[in-house]
Design a protein around this motif. Structure first.
Motif, PDB file in Angstrom:
ATOM      1  N   ARG A  76      -7.102 -10.874  -5.043  1.00 50.32           N
ATOM      2  CA  ARG A  76      -8.498 -10.455  -4.849  1.00 50.32           C
ATOM      3  C   ARG A  76      -8.861  -9.258  -5.718  1.00 50.32           C
ATOM      4  NH1 ARG A  76     -11.173 -11.840   0.758  1.00 50.32           N
ATOM      5  NH2 ARG A  76     -10.107 -13.795   1.135  1.00 50.32           N
ATOM      6  N   ALA A  77      -7.871  -8.482  -6.087  1.00 52.07           N
ATOM      7  CA  ALA A  77      -8.109  -7.327  -6.951  1.00 52.07           C
ATOM      8  C   ALA A  77      -8.095  -7.716  -8.430  1.00 52.07           C
ATOM      9  CB  ALA A  77      -7.060  -6.249  -6.687  1.00 52.07           C
ATOM     10  N   GLY A  78      -7.926  -9.004  -8.708  1.00 51.39           N
ATOM     11  CA  GLY A  78      -7.940  -9.471 -10.084  1.00 51.39           C
ATOM     12  C   GLY A  78      -6.600  -9.358 -10.790  1.00 51.39           C
ATOM     13  N   ILE A  79      -5.534  -9.257 -10.017  1.00 50.84           N
ATOM     14  CA  ILE A  79      -4.187  -9.177 -10.586  1.00 50.84           C
ATOM     15  C   ILE A  79      -3.477 -10.486 -10.255  1.00 50.84           C
ATOM     16  CG2 ILE A  79      -1.987  -7.944 -10.557  1.00 50.84           C
ATOM     17  CD1 ILE A  79      -3.677  -5.502  -9.511  1.00 50.84           C
ATOM     18  N   PRO A  80      -3.355 -11.377 -11.237  1.00 49.71           N
ATOM     19  CA  PRO A  80      -2.689 -12.657 -10.970  1.00 49.71           C
ATOM     20  C   PRO A  80      -1.228 -12.438 -10.570  1.00 49.71           C
ATOM     21  CG  PRO A  80      -3.900 -12.734 -13.050  1.00 49.71           C
ATOM     22  CD  PRO A  80      -3.867 -11.302 -12.601  1.00 49.71           C
ATOM     23  N   ALA A  81      -0.903 -12.811  -9.355  1.00 48.03           N
ATOM     24  CA  ALA A  81       0.436 -12.560  -8.829  1.00 48.03           C
ATOM     25  C   ALA A  81       1.503 -13.285  -9.639  1.00 48.03           C
ATOM     26  CB  ALA A  81       0.512 -12.963  -7.367  1.00 48.03           C
ATOM     27  N   GLY A  82       1.207 -14.482 -10.126  1.00 46.66           N
ATOM     28  CA  GLY A  82       2.181 -15.219 -10.930  1.00 46.66           C
ATOM     29  C   GLY A  82       2.512 -14.489 -12.221  1.00 46.66           C
ATOM     30  N   HIS A  85       0.837  -1.203   0.000  1.00 43.29           N
ATOM     31  CA  HIS A  85       0.000   0.000   0.000  1.00 43.29           C
ATOM     32  C   HIS A  85       0.872   1.253   0.000  1.00 43.29           C
ATOM     33  CE1 HIS A  85      -4.021   1.782   1.633  1.00 43.29           C
ATOM     34  NE2 HIS A  85      -3.530   2.490   0.646  1.00 43.29           N
ATOM     35  N   SER A  86       1.852   1.289   0.867  1.00 45.58           N
ATOM     36  CA  SER A  86       2.732   2.445   0.959  1.00 45.58           C
ATOM     37  C   SER A  86       3.552   2.612  -0.320  1.00 45.58           C
ATOM     38  CB  SER A  86       3.646   2.294   2.178  1.00 45.58           C
ATOM     39  OG  SER A  86       4.430   3.436   2.357  1.00 45.58           O
ATOM     40  N   LEU A  87       4.021   1.519  -0.886  1.00 42.09           N
ATOM     41  CA  LEU A  87       4.786   1.574  -2.132  1.00 42.09           C
ATOM     42  C   LEU A  87       3.944   2.153  -3.264  1.00 42.09           C
ATOM     43  CD1 LEU A  87       7.259   0.830  -3.891  1.00 42.09           C
ATOM     44  CD2 LEU A  87       6.215  -1.435  -4.169  1.00 42.09           C
ATOM     45  N   LEU A  88       2.707   1.687  -3.398  1.00 43.00           N
ATOM     46  CA  LEU A  88       1.856   2.168  -4.481  1.00 43.00           C
ATOM     47  C   LEU A  88       1.501   3.643  -4.311  1.00 43.00           C
ATOM     48  CD1 LEU A  88      -0.448  -0.924  -4.963  1.00 43.00           C
ATOM     49  CD2 LEU A  88       1.506  -0.215  -6.367  1.00 43.00           C
ATOM     50  N   GLU A  89       1.395   4.099  -3.078  1.00 45.12           N
ATOM     51  CA  GLU A  89       1.143   5.522  -2.831  1.00 45.12           C
ATOM     52  C   GLU A  89       2.306   6.392  -3.270  1.00 45.12           C
ATOM     53  OE1 GLU A  89       0.437   5.826   1.381  1.00 45.12           O
ATOM     54  OE2 GLU A  89      -1.707   6.061   1.040  1.00 45.12           O
ATOM     55  N   SER A  90       3.525   5.884  -3.130  1.00 45.87           N
ATOM     56  CA  SER A  90       4.693   6.743  -3.295  1.00 45.87           C
ATOM     57  C   SER A  90       5.478   6.522  -4.584  1.00 45.87           C
ATOM     58  CB  SER A  90       5.632   6.574  -2.096  1.00 45.87           C
ATOM     59  OG  SER A  90       6.135   5.261  -2.053  1.00 45.87           O
ATOM     60  N   ASP A  91       5.221   5.459  -5.326  1.00 53.05           N
ATOM     61  CA  ASP A  91       6.076   5.164  -6.467  1.00 53.05           C
ATOM     62  C   ASP A  91       5.282   4.984  -7.760  1.00 53.05           C
ATOM     63  OD1 ASP A  91       7.690   3.578  -8.400  1.00 53.05           O
ATOM     64  OD2 ASP A  91       9.149   3.564  -6.771  1.00 53.05           O
ATOM     65  N   PRO A  92       5.338   5.960  -8.665  1.00 48.70           N
ATOM     66  CA  PRO A  92       4.580   5.877  -9.920  1.00 48.70           C
ATOM     67  C   PRO A  92       5.003   4.694 -10.810  1.00 48.70           C
ATOM     68  CG  PRO A  92       5.704   8.005  -9.736  1.00 48.70           C
ATOM     69  CD  PRO A  92       6.060   7.213  -8.529  1.00 48.70           C
ATOM     70  N   GLU A  93       6.287   4.334 -10.794  1.00 47.97           N
ATOM     71  CA  GLU A  93       6.734   3.195 -11.605  1.00 47.97           C
ATOM     72  C   GLU A  93       6.153   1.887 -11.087  1.00 47.97           C
ATOM     73  OE1 GLU A  93      10.916   2.935 -12.439  1.00 47.97           O
ATOM     74  OE2 GLU A  93      11.050   5.093 -12.736  1.00 47.97           O
ATOM     75  N   ALA A  94       6.079   1.728  -9.778  1.00 49.48           N
ATOM     76  CA  ALA A  94       5.475   0.520  -9.208  1.00 49.48           C
ATOM     77  C   ALA A  94       3.987   0.473  -9.545  1.00 49.48           C
ATOM     78  CB  ALA A  94       5.698   0.472  -7.698  1.00 49.48           C
ATOM     79  N   ARG A  95       3.309   1.617  -9.452  1.00 54.53           N
ATOM     80  CA  ARG A  95       1.883   1.657  -9.828  1.00 54.53           C
ATOM     81  C   ARG A  95       1.703   1.242 -11.282  1.00 54.53           C
ATOM     82  NH1 ARG A  95       1.930   6.424  -6.776  1.00 54.53           N
ATOM     83  NH2 ARG A  95       2.080   7.723  -8.642  1.00 54.53           N
ATOM     84  N   ALA A  96       2.538   1.753 -12.161  1.00 54.11           N
ATOM     85  CA  ALA A  96       2.432   1.434 -13.587  1.00 54.11           C
ATOM     86  C   ALA A  96       2.721  -0.043 -13.852  1.00 54.11           C
ATOM     87  CB  ALA A  96       3.380   2.313 -14.390  1.00 54.11           C
ATOM     88  N   ALA A  97       3.613  -0.643 -13.075  1.00 53.51           N
ATOM     89  CA  ALA A  97       3.984  -2.042 -13.284  1.00 53.51           C
ATOM     90  C   ALA A  97       2.905  -3.019 -12.845  1.00 53.51           C
ATOM     91  CB  ALA A  97       5.286  -2.342 -12.539  1.00 53.51           C
ATOM     92  N   VAL A  98       1.982  -2.572 -11.994  1.00 49.93           N
ATOM     93  CA  VAL A  98       0.953  -3.464 -11.448  1.00 49.93           C
ATOM     94  C   VAL A  98       0.029  -4.004 -12.529  1.00 49.93           C
ATOM     95  CG1 VAL A  98      -1.145  -3.458 -10.037  1.00 49.93           C
ATOM     96  CG2 VAL A  98       0.984  -2.632  -9.092  1.00 49.93           C
ATOM     97  N   GLY A  99      -0.377  -3.172 -13.450  1.00 46.01           N
ATOM     98  CA  GLY A  99      -1.306  -3.626 -14.486  1.00 46.01           C
ATOM     99  C   GLY A  99      -2.073  -2.463 -15.072  1.00 46.01           C
ATOM    100  N   THR A 100      -3.285  -2.748 -15.504  1.00 45.67           N
ATOM    101  CA  THR A 100      -4.120  -1.729 -16.144  1.00 45.67           C
ATOM    102  C   THR A 100      -4.604  -0.718 -15.102  1.00 45.67           C
ATOM    103  OG1 THR A 100      -6.197  -2.895 -15.784  1.00 45.67           O
ATOM    104  CG2 THR A 100      -4.932  -3.473 -17.787  1.00 45.67           C
ATOM    105  N   PRO A 101      -5.056   0.446 -15.547  1.00 42.65           N
ATOM    106  CA  PRO A 101      -5.617   1.418 -14.600  1.00 42.65           C
ATOM    107  C   PRO A 101      -6.807   0.848 -13.815  1.00 42.65           C
ATOM    108  CG  PRO A 101      -5.133   2.509 -16.671  1.00 42.65           C
ATOM    109  CD  PRO A 101      -4.915   1.034 -16.900  1.00 42.65           C
ATOM    110  N   THR A 102      -7.609   0.014 -14.446  1.00 45.08           N
ATOM    111  CA  THR A 102      -8.744  -0.600 -13.747  1.00 45.08           C
ATOM    112  C   THR A 102      -8.261  -1.538 -12.643  1.00 45.08           C
ATOM    113  OG1 THR A 102     -10.094  -0.450 -15.731  1.00 45.08           O
ATOM    114  CG2 THR A 102     -10.820  -2.014 -14.040  1.00 45.08           C
ATOM    115  N   GLN A 103      -7.248  -2.347 -12.953  1.00 52.84           N
ATOM    116  CA  GLN A 103      -6.694  -3.251 -11.944  1.00 52.84           C
ATOM    117  C   GLN A 103      -6.085  -2.459 -10.791  1.00 52.84           C
ATOM    118  OE1 GLN A 103      -4.130  -5.407 -14.691  1.00 52.84           O
ATOM    119  NE2 GLN A 103      -5.238  -7.306 -14.200  1.00 52.84           N
TER     120      GLN A 103
END
Length: 180
Positions: A157-163, A54-72
């Motif tokens: 649970r957010a629909g982002i397959p961790a694998g 949670h803290s990483l996603l709040e503070s790092d735009p590259e990590a947010r972008a790497a997670v997946g689509t904007p919806t995810q």
């Protein structure tokens, strides 16, 4: 009886701490500070991988972008916010409840969260050499390595397959590795 909030105890130099840029030489001090605040506010006994995520996603735009689509990403942040205000996921146990590592600053870390910070540093060193340090995407990659972690549970649970995320991040690490 164990205290409900992040406690103070004897130091263990093997656990990251914000006072020394996460104890790893990286720029994770703000991520660690945010994770610590979340754990205390949530009344958790230790800082876990979901606090770090949670803290990483709040503070790092590259990590947010790497997670997946904007919806995810929006769904993921929604789960994390629900958790922080006491709704949504209830943690029943698992890899992050058993044992705690205690940092020099006294905060208690789940073994998974502490290992993820150490792993992120190792990833950064592999990619950039001894002086390069880790970045937020290195930490994200480290957070998805333990399939029993709370961070992985939230991602799933957010629909982002961790694998799949782990494989994408692994490919990025290979692409950024220095030539031998």
């Amino acid at each position: 009886m164990e205290p409900r909030t992040v406690g103070r105890s004897a130091p263990d130099e093997g656990v990251p701490r914000a006072e020394n840029d996460a104890g790893t030489g990286t720029g994770f001090a703000s991520v660690i500070a945010g994770a610590r605040r979340r754990a205390v506010r949530d009344g958790d006994r230790q800082i876990d991988s979901a606090h770090l995520l949670h803290s990483l996603l709040e503070s790092d735009p590259e990590a947010r972008a790497a997670v997946g689509t904007p919806t995810q990403l929006a769904r993921l942040l929604g789960y994390l916010v629900q958790r922080s205000i006491g709704y949504g996921l209830r943690w029943q146990g698992g890899a992050e409840v058993i044992g705690a590592e205690v940092a020099a600053g006294g905060e208690r870390w789940s073994p998974v969260a502490a290992a993820a910070l150490r792993d992120a540093e190792a990833r950064g060193t592999l990619r950039r050499g001894a002086h390069g340090g880790a970045d937020g995407v290195d930490l994200l990659a480290a957070l998805v390595t333990d399939l029993r972690s709370r961070a992985v549970e939230v991602l799933e649970r957010a629909g982002i397959p961790a694998g799949e995320l782990r494989d994408r991040l692994r490919a990025r690490t290979a692409d950024d590795a220095p030539p031998c």
